[in-house]
Design a protein around this motif. Sequence first.
Motif, mmCIF file in Angstrom:
data_model
loop_
_atom_site.group_PDB
_atom_site.id
_atom_site.type_symbol
_atom_site.label_atom_id
_atom_site.label_comp_id
_atom_site.label_asym_id
_atom_site.label_seq_id
_atom_site.Cartn_x
_atom_site.Cartn_y
_atom_site.Cartn_z
ATOM 1 N N TYR A 174 -3.877 -2.883 -5.182
ATOM 2 C CA TYR A 174 -3.784 -2.536 -3.760
ATOM 3 C C TYR A 174 -4.592 -1.279 -3.432
ATOM 4 O O TYR A 174 -4.634 -0.861 -2.282
ATOM 5 C CB TYR A 174 -2.320 -2.326 -3.369
ATOM 6 C CG TYR A 174 -1.483 -3.574 -3.556
ATOM 7 C CD1 TYR A 174 -1.601 -4.642 -2.687
ATOM 8 C CD2 TYR A 174 -0.593 -3.677 -4.633
ATOM 9 C CE1 TYR A 174 -0.857 -5.800 -2.880
ATOM 10 C CE2 TYR A 174 0.161 -4.833 -4.828
ATOM 11 C CZ TYR A 174 0.021 -5.886 -3.949
ATOM 12 O OH TYR A 174 0.758 -7.031 -4.139
ATOM 13 N N ASP B 95 -9.544 4.188 0.284
ATOM 14 C CA ASP B 95 -8.265 4.898 0.313
ATOM 15 C C ASP B 95 -8.279 6.177 -0.524
ATOM 16 O O ASP B 95 -7.267 6.876 -0.581
ATOM 17 C CB ASP B 95 -7.142 3.993 -0.215
ATOM 18 C CG ASP B 95 -6.843 2.843 0.728
ATOM 19 O OD1 ASP B 95 -6.893 3.064 1.954
ATOM 20 O OD2 ASP B 95 -6.557 1.734 0.234
ATOM 21 N N LYS C 6 0.834 -1.202 0.000
ATOM 22 C CA LYS C 6 0.000 0.000 0.000
ATOM 23 C C LYS C 6 0.867 1.250 0.000
ATOM 24 O O LYS C 6 0.571 2.228 -0.706
ATOM 25 C CB LYS C 6 -0.929 0.007 1.208
ATOM 26 C CG LYS C 6 -1.841 1.226 1.263
ATOM 27 C CD LYS C 6 -2.783 1.163 2.449
ATOM 28 C CE LYS C 6 -3.648 2.408 2.547
ATOM 29 N NZ LYS C 6 -4.593 2.357 3.686
ATOM 30 N N THR D 222 2.335 1.804 -3.468
ATOM 31 C CA THR D 222 1.333 2.341 -4.381
ATOM 32 C C THR D 222 1.077 3.819 -4.090
ATOM 33 O O THR D 222 0.934 4.638 -5.006
ATOM 34 C CB THR D 222 0.018 1.552 -4.262
ATOM 35 O OG1 THR D 222 0.287 0.158 -4.447
ATOM 36 C CG2 THR D 222 -0.986 2.018 -5.301
#
Length: 269
Positions: A213, A218, A41, A44
């Motif tokens: 991901y 998010d 994460k 990314t």
Amino acid sequence: MEQFWIAVVQGIVEGLTEFLPVSSTGHLILSGQLLGFEGEKASTFEIVIQLGAILAVLILYWKRVLNLFGLKKLEGTGSGRGKRLDLIHVLLGIVPAMGIGFLAHNFIKEKLFSPYTVVASLVVGGLFMIYAERRRTRVTAPTMDDLTYKQAFGIGLIQILALWPGFSRSGSTIAGGLLVGASHKAAADFSFLMAIPIMVLASGYDLLKSYKYLSSSDIGFFAVGFLVSFVVAWIAVVSFLKLLERVKLTPFAIYRFIAAAAFWFFILR
């Protein structure tokens, strides 16, 4: 709330360091470890905020970019002779590093993305910058438009060093520019212009491999990092171009040594 502050801090780190010769990748790896923000994460997220930083440069250099593709006419500025940097210069500057980077992508990700290799790279890159300042040749390219194809290719070859995380893409290209006869301003301008296709392609390639991901939860977290990186990068680029003419590269090299020592003693020991 904790994730929000992580996004702000990492966005600031990316925006400040992406185009300064101090290595954004190195700082993100080390600050991520300090914040406990690591893993897929985090990787990314770093790709997304890099795109925020490159958007700032794209907007700052938008006239140049359009001119390269013949979409906007600009008057030449090279030594008063009406010269103008063209797309071939940029291609010669980016192809060497992009080619090697594509072939060695897995090796770089698996072997070189660690705090220890980054600390070593901060030191080696700093030494290279000092060497470039002391060994730089007579200035034959006072502006970016004065660069020859040979000089552009020479900078491109030296940019390969930036594939070592922590070495710094802008540090290697600006130092490389000095070694082939460019002024500090010309080297910095060319470095920033080359960053646009390199970062877009590299980040896009990484994002295609990492998009799984991402999740809808998010979006806010990533958006904050993107926006902070964009604003800070804009300010950093404008300020750096003014500062570089006065202080040159050596103070940034010294900062790299201090940062490497601090990370070694307070994080890695």
